[in-house]
Design an enzyme around this catalytic site. Structure first.
Site, PDB file in Angstrom:
ATOM      1  N   ASN A   1      50.656  45.410  44.726  1.00 44.41           N
ATOM      2  CA  ASN A   1      49.650  46.399  44.341  1.00 44.41           C
ATOM      3  C   ASN A   1      49.198  47.271  45.516  1.00 44.41           C
ATOM      4  O   ASN A   1      48.770  48.409  45.313  1.00 44.41           O
ATOM      5  CB  ASN A   1      48.458  45.709  43.660  1.00 44.41           C
ATOM      6  CG  ASN A   1      48.803  45.339  42.219  1.00 44.41           C
ATOM      7  OD1 ASN A   1      49.853  45.725  41.708  1.00 44.41           O
ATOM      8  ND2 ASN A   1      47.934  44.584  41.564  1.00 44.41           N
TER       9      ASN A   1
ATOM     10  N   ASP B   1      50.875  57.929  34.100  1.00 40.88           N
ATOM     11  CA  ASP B   1      51.639  56.696  34.346  1.00 40.88           C
ATOM     12  C   ASP B   1      53.013  57.085  34.858  1.00 40.88           C
ATOM     13  O   ASP B   1      53.545  58.140  34.504  1.00 40.88           O
ATOM     14  CB  ASP B   1      51.777  55.860  33.070  1.00 40.88           C
ATOM     15  CG  ASP B   1      52.071  54.401  33.374  1.00 40.88           C
ATOM     16  OD1 ASP B   1      51.145  53.565  33.287  1.00 40.88           O
ATOM     17  OD2 ASP B   1      53.245  54.086  33.738  1.00 40.88           O
TER      18      ASP B   1
ATOM     19  N   HIS C   1      35.794  39.891  44.027  1.00 40.57           N
ATOM     20  CA  HIS C   1      36.215  39.609  42.653  1.00 40.57           C
ATOM     21  C   HIS C   1      37.333  38.570  42.691  1.00 40.57           C
ATOM     22  O   HIS C   1      38.512  38.885  42.697  1.00 40.57           O
ATOM     23  CB  HIS C   1      36.719  40.912  42.022  1.00 40.57           C
ATOM     24  CG  HIS C   1      37.108  40.767  40.589  1.00 40.57           C
ATOM     25  ND1 HIS C   1      36.318  40.161  39.649  1.00 40.57           N
ATOM     26  CD2 HIS C   1      38.227  41.188  39.918  1.00 40.57           C
ATOM     27  CE1 HIS C   1      36.924  40.219  38.471  1.00 40.57           C
ATOM     28  NE2 HIS C   1      38.080  40.825  38.613  1.00 40.57           N
TER      29      HIS C   1
ATOM     30  N   ARG D   1      44.237  36.437  41.978  1.00 41.36           N
ATOM     31  CA  ARG D   1      44.258  37.904  42.144  1.00 41.36           C
ATOM     32  C   ARG D   1      44.870  38.288  43.494  1.00 41.36           C
ATOM     33  O   ARG D   1      45.522  39.306  43.618  1.00 41.36           O
ATOM     34  CB  ARG D   1      42.841  38.463  42.010  1.00 41.36           C
ATOM     35  CG  ARG D   1      42.277  38.302  40.600  1.00 41.36           C
ATOM     36  CD  ARG D   1      40.857  38.791  40.513  1.00 41.36           C
ATOM     37  NE  ARG D   1      40.285  38.623  39.184  1.00 41.36           N
ATOM     38  CZ  ARG D   1      39.557  37.584  38.803  1.00 41.36           C
ATOM     39  NH1 ARG D   1      39.300  36.592  39.648  1.00 41.36           N
ATOM     40  NH2 ARG D   1      39.073  37.512  37.573  1.00 41.36           N
TER      41      ARG D   1
ATOM     42  N   THR E   1      42.326  48.146  40.034  1.00 38.54           N
ATOM     43  CA  THR E   1      43.490  47.311  40.369  1.00 38.54           C
ATOM     44  C   THR E   1      43.091  46.144  41.283  1.00 38.54           C
ATOM     45  O   THR E   1      42.317  46.316  42.228  1.00 38.54           O
ATOM     46  CB  THR E   1      44.558  48.195  41.074  1.00 38.54           C
ATOM     47  OG1 THR E   1      44.863  49.287  40.219  1.00 38.54           O
ATOM     48  CG2 THR E   1      45.812  47.410  41.376  1.00 38.54           C
ATOM     49  N   ASN E   2      43.683  44.983  41.016  1.00 35.75           N
ATOM     50  CA  ASN E   2      43.420  43.786  41.823  1.00 35.75           C
ATOM     51  C   ASN E   2      44.434  43.611  42.943  1.00 35.75           C
ATOM     52  O   ASN E   2      45.554  44.118  42.843  1.00 35.75           O
ATOM     53  CB  ASN E   2      43.492  42.550  40.906  1.00 35.75           C
ATOM     54  CG  ASN E   2      42.187  42.318  40.178  1.00 35.75           C
ATOM     55  OD1 ASN E   2      41.116  42.449  40.748  1.00 35.75           O
ATOM     56  ND2 ASN E   2      42.278  41.977  38.907  1.00 35.75           N
TER      57      ASN E   2
ATOM     58  N   ARG F   1      47.938  39.813  36.703  1.00 36.67           N
ATOM     59  CA  ARG F   1      48.281  38.422  37.026  1.00 36.67           C
ATOM     60  C   ARG F   1      49.158  37.782  35.951  1.00 36.67           C
ATOM     61  O   ARG F   1      49.101  38.164  34.791  1.00 36.67           O
ATOM     62  CB  ARG F   1      47.000  37.581  37.102  1.00 36.67           C
ATOM     63  CG  ARG F   1      46.235  37.775  38.348  1.00 36.67           C
ATOM     64  CD  ARG F   1      45.220  36.690  38.500  1.00 36.67           C
ATOM     65  NE  ARG F   1      44.015  36.906  37.716  1.00 36.67           N
ATOM     66  CZ  ARG F   1      43.045  36.008  37.610  1.00 36.67           C
ATOM     67  NH1 ARG F   1      43.163  34.835  38.216  1.00 36.67           N
ATOM     68  NH2 ARG F   1      41.959  36.265  36.925  1.00 36.67           N
TER      69      ARG F   1
HETATM   70  P1  NAD Z   1      49.388  46.826  32.824  1.00 34.22           P
HETATM   71  O1  NAD Z   1      50.642  46.247  33.376  1.00 34.22           O
HETATM   72  O2  NAD Z   1      49.155  46.759  31.360  1.00 34.22           O
HETATM   73  O3  NAD Z   1      49.287  48.370  33.254  1.00 34.22           O
HETATM   74  C1  NAD Z   1      49.538  48.825  34.541  1.00 34.22           C
HETATM   75  C2  NAD Z   1      50.173  50.202  34.416  1.00 34.22           C
HETATM   76  O4  NAD Z   1      50.294  50.759  35.714  1.00 34.22           O
HETATM   77  C3  NAD Z   1      51.574  50.201  33.790  1.00 34.22           C
HETATM   78  O5  NAD Z   1      51.608  51.039  32.650  1.00 34.22           O
HETATM   79  C4  NAD Z   1      52.466  50.718  34.903  1.00 34.22           C
HETATM   80  O6  NAD Z   1      53.549  51.514  34.426  1.00 34.22           O
HETATM   81  C5  NAD Z   1      51.478  51.561  35.706  1.00 34.22           C
HETATM   82  N1  NAD Z   1      51.898  51.839  37.082  1.00 34.22           N
HETATM   83  C6  NAD Z   1      52.458  50.996  37.979  1.00 34.22           C
HETATM   84  N2  NAD Z   1      52.709  51.641  39.125  1.00 34.22           N
HETATM   85  C7  NAD Z   1      52.283  52.930  38.973  1.00 34.22           C
HETATM   86  C8  NAD Z   1      52.279  54.083  39.796  1.00 34.22           C
HETATM   87  N3  NAD Z   1      52.749  54.042  41.054  1.00 34.22           N
HETATM   88  N4  NAD Z   1      51.769  55.222  39.284  1.00 34.22           N
HETATM   89  C9  NAD Z   1      51.316  55.284  38.022  1.00 34.22           C
HETATM   90  N5  NAD Z   1      51.286  54.216  37.182  1.00 34.22           N
HETATM   91  C10 NAD Z   1      51.779  53.054  37.660  1.00 34.22           C
HETATM   92  O7  NAD Z   1      48.206  46.131  33.623  1.00 34.22           O
HETATM   93  P2  NAD Z   1      46.636  46.101  33.196  1.00 34.22           P
HETATM   94  O8  NAD Z   1      46.378  44.894  32.388  1.00 34.22           O
HETATM   95  O9  NAD Z   1      46.245  47.427  32.695  1.00 34.22           O
HETATM   96  O10 NAD Z   1      45.971  45.823  34.642  1.00 34.22           O
HETATM   97  C11 NAD Z   1      46.032  46.830  35.630  1.00 34.22           C
HETATM   98  C12 NAD Z   1      45.426  46.332  36.935  1.00 34.22           C
HETATM   99  O11 NAD Z   1      44.024  46.107  36.752  1.00 34.22           O
HETATM  100  C13 NAD Z   1      45.997  44.995  37.427  1.00 34.22           C
HETATM  101  O12 NAD Z   1      46.114  45.010  38.836  1.00 34.22           O
HETATM  102  C14 NAD Z   1      44.935  43.988  37.023  1.00 34.22           C
HETATM  103  O13 NAD Z   1      44.952  42.829  37.825  1.00 34.22           O
HETATM  104  C15 NAD Z   1      43.696  44.809  37.229  1.00 34.22           C
HETATM  105  N6  NAD Z   1      42.482  44.340  36.530  1.00 34.22           N
HETATM  106  C16 NAD Z   1      41.312  44.447  37.206  1.00 34.22           C
HETATM  107  C17 NAD Z   1      40.128  44.063  36.602  1.00 34.22           C
HETATM  108  C18 NAD Z   1      38.815  44.229  37.336  1.00 34.22           C
HETATM  109  O14 NAD Z   1      37.801  43.768  36.823  1.00 34.22           O
HETATM  110  N7  NAD Z   1      38.779  44.862  38.484  1.00 34.22           N
HETATM  111  C19 NAD Z   1      40.162  43.525  35.315  1.00 34.22           C
HETATM  112  C20 NAD Z   1      41.376  43.459  34.647  1.00 34.22           C
HETATM  113  C21 NAD Z   1      42.557  43.876  35.268  1.00 34.22           C
END
Ligand code: NAD
Length: 307
Positions: free
Chosen positions: A94, A32, A174, A87, A118-119, A81
């Site tokens: 993103n 992270d 999605h 999304r 990631t979305n 979100r």
């Molecule tokens: P979150 O905010 O809890 O975690 C995201 C993490 O990414 C944070 O800890 C942040 O510090 C880190 N981050 C940001 N930029 C970075 C970089 N350049 N390098 C390294 N780390 C970095 O969010 P979350 O709830 O874990 O969701 C993460 C993503 O997943 C979101 O885009 C969300 O929309 C997506 N998501 C997708 C699905 C799916 O089914 N595809 C489901 C749920 C969430």
């Protein structure tokens, strides 16, 4: 033991890390950009390991060079979100994050498989494919396993059966245009259309589509992570154990389903090389049309970020 890196130690990434450890699928490298976050969570999980009894390890870091031995890199870095957002509203922010993460992956783990979470999922997966220049079988996205799990839960509630008895697929992008494949949905082998009224099926479809938004609005901050992380570990298990499992995933299409040069949710077989093949299941004309409409929406979004 496989080495699995997760970039993004937030809600989805950290939950996924613990699931990988608990299922003994591999050693985890949790990355992270926030200093200390991944390190702190990794330490917490190693202490949980003293009780859960896993022998595999996790390290937390903000240094990408640590991902160098990884067979698979999962991208969960990005913003989630907020209530009222779609999304696709996450597109600009993103895209920047995923672009920078993929550059690090190509530098330090050029032989890995990239699994995007990631979305907006299908656009971010296409972006990862474009930037990495990896073969398409080594870049895929998780969404359909989650959407199908949500649909199974809802059908189980309507039919008063166990969700394990339900077989279904949710294809397409999605988002609001996702395509639940009702024609192939069965409960203990019986077609769903013989078990539920049209109205009940419409209710299930609607709630499947809005399942993520409902959680976003209940949480107030952040989005769903238990089911998303469980869906992701389901895909990882198929890859690591080379099972050839048939699962929905955002995969590169080169003519399958009449679509070309796009990432969208379709059934695929997963193996240790990533996507073994895109499987063309039979769809009704209406389902095919909905899949094409969904793909058109994501093609437009891909164009809007200039890839
Ligand atoms: P979150 O905010 O809890 O975690 C995201 C993490 O990414 C944070 O800890 C942040 O510090 C880190 N981050 C940001 N930029 C970075 C970089 N350049 N390098 C390294 N780390 C970095 O969010 P979350 O709830 O874990 O969701 C993460 C993503 O997943 C979101 O885009 C969300 O929309 C997506 N998501 C997708 C699905 C799916 O089914 N595809 C489901 C749920 C969430």
């Amino acid at each position: 033991m496989s080495n699995i890196s997760i970039v993004g130690a937030g809600q989805v990434g950290a939950t996924l890390a613990l699931l990988i450890l608990d299922r003994k699928l591999g050693n985890v490298i949790l990355v992270d950009c926030v200093e200390g976050l991944a390190k702190g969570k990794a330490l917490d999980m190693m202490q949980a390991g003293a009780l859960l009894g896993f022998q595999n390890s996790i390290i937390g870091t903000d240094d990408y060079s640590e991902i160098k031995e990884s067979e698979i890199v999962v991208i969960t870095a990005g913003v989630p979100r907020k209530p009222g957002m779609s999304r696709l509203d996450l597109l600009k922010k993103n895209s920047e994050i995923v672009s920078s993460v993929v550059k690090e992956i190509t530098a330090f783990a050029p032989e890995s498989i990239i699994l995007v979470v990631t979305n907006p999922l299908d656009v971010m997966t296409y972006l990862a494919y474009e930037i990495s220049n990896f073969k398409p079988n080594r870049v895929l996205g998780q969404a359909g396993v989650l959407d199908a799990a949500r649909m199974k839960y809802l059908i189980a509630q309507e039919c008063k059966v166990s969700a394990q008895e339900i077989s279904t697929m949710v294809l397409g992008g999605h988002g609001d245009s996702m395509v639940p494949i009702i024609s192939q949905t069965t409960v203990s082998g019986k077609p769903l259309v013989e078990l539920l009224s049209k109205e009940a099926i419409e209710r299930v479809i609607e709630k499947t589509r809005s399942g993520g938004a409902e959680i976003v609005s209940l949480l107030g901050t952040g989005s769903a992570y238990y089911a998303p992380a469980t869906a992701t570990v389901t895909m990882l298990e198929a890859i690591v154990k080379d099972t050839n499992a048939l699962l929905p995933a955002s995969a590169y299409l080169d003519g399958e389903y009449g679509l070309k040069d796009i990432y969208v949710g379709v059934p695929v077989r997963l193996c240790k090389e990533g996507v073994k093949e895109v499987v063309e299941i039979s769809l009704t004309d209406k389902e095919k049309e909905a899949l094409h409409k969904s793909a058109a929406i994501y093609r437009e979004s891909i164009r809007s970020i200039g890839v």
